[in-house]
Design an enzyme around this catalytic site. Structure first.
Site, PDB file in Angstrom:
ATOM      1  N   PHE A 310       1.606   5.530   2.042  1.00 42.20           N
ATOM      2  CA  PHE A 310       2.676   4.360   1.842  1.00 42.20           C
ATOM      3  C   PHE A 310       1.717   3.081   2.325  1.00 42.20           C
ATOM      4  O   PHE A 310       0.944   3.048   3.179  1.00 42.20           O
ATOM      5  CB  PHE A 310       3.624   4.618   3.198  1.00 42.20           C
ATOM      6  CG  PHE A 310       4.513   5.693   3.239  1.00 42.20           C
ATOM      7  CD1 PHE A 310       5.586   5.603   2.549  1.00 42.20           C
ATOM      8  CD2 PHE A 310       4.145   7.079   3.464  1.00 42.20           C
ATOM      9  CE1 PHE A 310       6.519   7.005   2.390  1.00 42.20           C
ATOM     10  CE2 PHE A 310       4.855   8.208   3.475  1.00 42.20           C
ATOM     11  CZ  PHE A 310       6.066   8.182   2.825  1.00 42.20           C
ATOM     12  N   ASP A 311       2.155   2.031   1.582  1.00 41.49           N
ATOM     13  CA  ASP A 311       1.799   0.796   2.132  1.00 41.49           C
ATOM     14  C   ASP A 311       2.688   0.437   3.576  1.00 41.49           C
ATOM     15  O   ASP A 311       3.649   1.013   3.677  1.00 41.49           O
ATOM     16  CB  ASP A 311       2.272  -0.098   1.194  1.00 41.49           C
ATOM     17  CG  ASP A 311       1.775  -1.699   1.788  1.00 41.49           C
ATOM     18  OD1 ASP A 311       0.815  -1.941   2.381  1.00 41.49           O
ATOM     19  OD2 ASP A 311       2.707  -2.619   1.514  1.00 41.49           O
ATOM     20  N   LYS A 312       2.188  -0.451   4.365  1.00 41.60           N
ATOM     21  CA  LYS A 312       2.971  -0.574   5.518  1.00 41.60           C
ATOM     22  C   LYS A 312       4.003  -1.659   5.524  1.00 41.60           C
ATOM     23  O   LYS A 312       5.302  -1.650   5.430  1.00 41.60           O
ATOM     24  CB  LYS A 312       2.128  -0.812   6.906  1.00 41.60           C
ATOM     25  CG  LYS A 312       2.803  -0.937   8.224  1.00 41.60           C
ATOM     26  CD  LYS A 312       1.966  -1.344   9.278  1.00 41.60           C
ATOM     27  CE  LYS A 312       1.521  -2.856   9.280  1.00 41.60           C
ATOM     28  NZ  LYS A 312       2.660  -3.912   9.456  1.00 41.60           N
TER      29      LYS A 312
END
Length: 618
Positions: A310-312
């Site tokens: 995941f990107d944040k």
């Protein structure tokens, strides 16, 4: 002529069904054979016309299709004057095609409903200089548009006049709104938080994000999975093989009816239809639930997923900053908050909105002698008091003393990744607020669902500082979390997981900087409000950036993969049973065989259509 007949295929199916009903009703009630025979003859001829046309079109491109087999079977039944079987065969074949088309239409209409989310109107400058509301479709490249506070930017363009702050989390993934002025670029679907701007349209229509989503879905429906391509190759050779077998049977037995029965029973209709129906129904369910699957090939890898990266910002977090922590010092805090709100109301700074939302309704004072300190904050007079609002550097400039507790609070807030807003009244520190992007509501529960669906590793990669990343990771219970990562470092990490560790990896992100990782991953999953670059390079799009749709997407593709295998087993099993019945039993004939054969097509279609109603159970 041929096109007109094929367009009316459903009507022909209905009329054939009515004629068959009339035939059997007359036979059972009056015993009249003339009405019985002629009704069946007309039904056979009428139903055969579209089938013969399709068989002719297939032979023209050197393909021996199912239509060719059915056409030969109908001709044979006519030759032996078995009008009952010829009529039933044509009707069942056409009815199966109708059910298949109905399934496809259902999925397409579901997708269209979900892609009608783009801005629908724009304020366009007319020849007299006035701005009038028009449909987005009436906007051309070069048109001048007016965008007011709170409105969606209707097209991609460049700012001509005005200033404002735009929430671009859907484009860049950054949670802090971006200031815009003359010459700045703006993007369709982003929202003008404050200010008023005029823009010139650079990209319109299908070139906008949502236009491309529609295009991608249409491409997805036309694409074929590996299983479908195999079945296409299989049926290409299988269909002529059935013809040869039927001819050999006739050559040795001289039994025309037996040969024709083999032709009918050997049709691989359920096999050819079963897999695409599963795929298209799965794509349709996804669209109905805000998940755009770009083609059937995506389903195979997605269903076998074991790692999600995941990107944040904008993915696991809201992408909209708010006050996460606060500390008050001394007395008269309500009064100090009123002064703070009065000053922030005058500010266009992105953090001001978060502070005002946190304070809520409060008495406001008259703000005078405002001074904006570049890189520091604002100093102003409110009701005769000197108010300073900004960072630690501004407090030092104003000679505001920070005691040991305040210093410890500042250090603690910074460690957690907060942007600091300090407020002093007449040289005394009164308020400390930490503003940061908040974790999306319900994300923790959705991540647990992903684990239950068989995802072994949940990893977060972010450009934010490691302290912020660790806080989010600990709260969400992630497997790994890495901060201070550049886009190229993210993509290198994804590449390592795939090539060195042999994992099947999905990457979830929304910004331009995510596109390399989205392209490298086995499955790229883009948040639907993200940039068109991210959406183009991804395999799955979550509409409206709704994270809760991710577990549904994974559960759906797993169900679709299972459904596809079920349909293959049903189709192959029925053909084997029917052929065995012809050889080893006396009760099997062409009508019964065709009924069972078309029944199997109906079963795989209905089995596939179950996916349209699929819902994740937990």
């Amino acid at each position: 002529m041929q096109k007109n007949i094929l367009k009316k295929k459903n009507l022909i199916t209905l009329i054939s069904g009515i004629l068959i009903a009339i035939a059997f009703t007359s036979k059972w009630t009056t015993g009249t054979t003339d009405i019985f025979i002629w009704s069946l003859v007309i039904a056979s001829i009428l139903g055969a016309v579209p089938i013969v046309i399709q068989a002719y079109q297939a032979l023209r491109v050197k393909v021996v299709s199912i239509d060719v087999l059915v056409t030969i079977a109908i001709a044979g039944a006519f030759l032996i004057q078995n009008f009952e079987e010829s009529a039933i065969v044509t009707f069942l074949f056409l009815f199966g095609a109708y059910l298949e088309q109905r399934t496809l239409n259902k999925t397409r209409s579901a997708i269209k409903e979900l892609t009608e989310m783009a801005p629908e109107s724009a304020l366009k400058q007319m020849e007299n200089g006035e701005f009038e509301e028009v449909e987005v479709d009436d906007v051309d490249v070069g048109d001048v548009l007016l965008v007011k506070t709170g409105a969606k930017v209707p097209v991609d363009g460049t700012v001509l006049t005005g200033e404002g702050s735009i929430n671009e989390s859907s484009i860049t993934g950054e949670s802090i709104p971006v200031g815009k002025e003359k010459g700045s670029n703006v993007f369709a679907g982003t929202i003008l938080d404050n200010g008023t701007i005029q823009i010139i349209a650079d990209r319109v229509g299908e070139d906008t994000t949502f236009g491309k989503i529609i295009e991608l879905v249409e491409e997805a429906q036309d694409s074929k999975s590996e299983a479908e391509r195999f079945i296409d190759r299989f049926s290409k050779y299988y269909t002529p093989a059935v013809l040869v077998i039927a001819f050999i049977v006739w050559l040795f037995s001289r039994n025309v009816e037996l040969a024709i029965t083999i032709l009918v029973l050997g049709c691989p209709g359920a096999l050819v239809i079963g897999v695409p129906v599963s795929n298209v129904a799965g794509i349709g369910n996804g669209a109905r639930h805000g998940v755009l699957l770009k083609g059937s090939e995506v389903i195979r890898d997605f269903s076998r997923l074991d790692t999600i990266v995941f990107d944040k910002t904008g993915t696991l977090t809201v992408g909209n900053p708010s006050v996460a922590e606060k500390e008050y010092y001394g007395d008269n805090i309500d009064e100090a908050l009123g002064y703070l709100a009065s000053v922030e109301r005058e500010s266009d700074h992105p953090l001001a909105k978060a502070v005002l939302e946190e304070i809520g309704e409060t008495p406001l004072g008259v703000v005078e002698n405002t001074e904006v300190v570049k890189g520091g904050g604002i100093v102003a007079s409110v009701n005769g008091h000197r108010i300073a609002v900004g960072n630690v550097a501004l407090m030092e400039r104003e000679n505001v003393e920070l005691n040991e507790k305040a210093k410890a609070d500042v250090a603690g807030f910074e460690k957690k990744g907060n942007s600091l807003v300090l407020t002093s009244v007449d040289g005394k520190l009164k308020v400390l607020m930490g503003v940061r992007d908040q974790i999306r509501p319900g994300v923790k529960g959705e991540l647990l669902k992903l684990k239950k669906l068989g995802v072994k590793n949940l990893i977060m990669l972010s450009g934010d500082n490691q302290g912020t990343v660790d806080v989010v990771s600990h709260e969400l219970g992630l497997t790994e979390a890495h901060g201070n990562m550049l886009p190229e470092e993210k993509s290198a990490y994804v590449k390592k997981l795939i090539e060195e560790e042999g994992q099947i990896v999905a990457f979830v992100g929304d910004g331009v900087n995510d596109s390399p990782s989205l392209a490298l991953a086995n499955i790229g999953i883009a948040m639907g409000n993200g940039t068109d670059v991210a959406i183009e390079t991804s395999d799955v799009v979550l509409m409206n950036s709704d994270f809760s749709r991710l577990p549904h997407a994974l559960g759906l593709v797993k169900a679709t993969a299972r459904n596809m295998k079920q349909n293959i087993v049903i189709a192959v099993g029925v053909v084997l049973i029917l052929l065995a019945s012809v050889l080893f039993s006396e009760w099997m004939n062409m009508s019964i065989g065709m009924l069972v054969h078309e029944g199997s097509i109906l079963v795989v279609i209905l089995n596939g259509m179950r996916l349209l109603k699929y819902k994740l159970r937990y």
